[in-house]
Scaffold this active site. Sequence first.
Site, PDB file in Angstrom:
ATOM      1  CB  SER A  10      -0.869   0.009   1.262  1.00 57.54           C
ATOM      2  OG  SER A  10      -1.222   1.341   1.573  1.00 57.54           O
ATOM      3  CG  MET A  39      -7.866   7.456   2.128  1.00 64.69           C
ATOM      4  SD  MET A  39      -6.907   7.460   3.664  1.00 64.69           S
ATOM      5  CE  MET A  39      -6.339   5.757   3.663  1.00 64.69           C
ATOM      6  CG  HIS A  68      -8.967   0.516  -0.653  1.00 61.71           C
ATOM      7  ND1 HIS A  68      -8.400   0.289   0.575  1.00 61.71           N
ATOM      8  CD2 HIS A  68     -10.313   0.527  -0.456  1.00 61.71           C
ATOM      9  CE1 HIS A  68      -9.359   0.192   1.481  1.00 61.71           C
ATOM     10  NE2 HIS A  68     -10.527   0.325   0.880  1.00 61.71           N
ATOM     11  CG  MET A  70     -10.933   3.630   1.741  1.00 62.25           C
ATOM     12  SD  MET A  70      -9.421   3.516   2.701  1.00 62.25           S
ATOM     13  CE  MET A  70      -8.221   3.629   1.376  1.00 62.25           C
TER      14      MET A  70
HETATM   15  C1  DX5 Z   1      -6.174   1.961   5.389  1.00 56.56           C
HETATM   16  C2  DX5 Z   1      -5.750   1.455   4.009  1.00 56.56           C
HETATM   17  C3  DX5 Z   1      -4.729   0.348   4.092  1.00 56.56           C
HETATM   18  C4  DX5 Z   1      -3.465   0.782   4.818  1.00 56.56           C
HETATM   19  C5  DX5 Z   1      -2.581  -0.419   5.040  1.00 56.56           C
HETATM   20  O1  DX5 Z   1      -7.351   2.722   5.274  1.00 56.56           O
HETATM   21  O2  DX5 Z   1      -6.845   0.968   3.276  1.00 56.56           O
HETATM   22  O3  DX5 Z   1      -4.403  -0.092   2.774  1.00 56.56           O
HETATM   23  O4  DX5 Z   1      -2.777   1.732   4.066  1.00 56.56           O
HETATM   24  O5  DX5 Z   1      -1.443   0.026   5.723  1.00 56.56           O
HETATM   25  P1  DX5 Z   1      -0.786  -0.904   6.875  1.00 56.56           P
HETATM   26  O6  DX5 Z   1      -0.351  -2.151   6.152  1.00 56.56           O
HETATM   27  O7  DX5 Z   1       0.345  -0.088   7.402  1.00 56.56           O
HETATM   28  O8  DX5 Z   1      -1.870  -1.166   7.879  1.00 56.56           O
HETATM   29 ZN    ZN Z   2      -6.299  -0.025   1.331  1.00 57.37          ZN
END
Ligand code: DX5
Ligand code: ZN
Length: 222
Positions: A10, A39, A68, A70
């Site tokens: 990520s 995000m 992803h 969000m």
């Molecule tokens: C959180 C994201 C995840 C996050 C994962 O909202 O969707 O993808 O970045 O990061 P780690 O692996 O550090 O939890």
């Molecule tokens: Zn994510």
Amino acid sequence: MQQATRIAPSILSADFAALGDEIRAVSEAGADYIHIDVMDGHFVPNLTIGPAVVAALRPHSELPFDVHLMISPVDPYIPDFIKAGGDIITVHAEAGAHLHRTIQLIKDQGARAGLALNPATPVSAVEPLLENLDLVLVMSVNPGFGGQSFITGQLEKISRLRVLIDATGRTIDLQVDGGINTNNAAEAIAAGADVLVAGTATFTGGVEQYANNIKALRATAD
Ligand code: DX5
Ligand code: ZN
């Protein structure tokens, strides 16, 4: 049937001042997907990047861009993220009222469609859409930030989804996202996940450690 383990770094945990170099580095270090956390500061309490940054990053890696989203509303932005180079577009089950139409929109635009479940969202939210999905994402943290702790209660959801996915006979990625590291990767895989999102666990120790970090995750998982 559960597929081979894939690692999806990520970029939320990468150096945002050098994202092109960072995704090139993890691509060369053995990553399978590039997990891009978008995000909007509304659906989640954080704000990251938009389609223009995804487009700028596209030439720096041949790997699938696992986007992803969000964000809410999500439909108006889906075409732009696909045009920017998104290969898998994952939307949240909680982000809108017309999910079937949203998934259809992603597929009609030629991308693979993913559905993400927040920790409090039940497996039943996925069932009506499973035949249309290419990926299901189980959030193992509350979305918005990297570096949080893995919510072990989500393992049960992963196991139930594994049974539902296998019953379809289709190839659907089962991705777990949040707090994944070498201490819990094995149990996530044992529960039935086959794509591990890893931000902090990948991007620690500097660029010369990325290959070792990815190898260590894959080794513990397998
Ligand atoms: C959180 C994201 C995840 C996050 C994962 O909202 O969707 O993808 O970045 O990061 P780690 O692996 O550090 O939890
Ligand atoms: Zn994510």
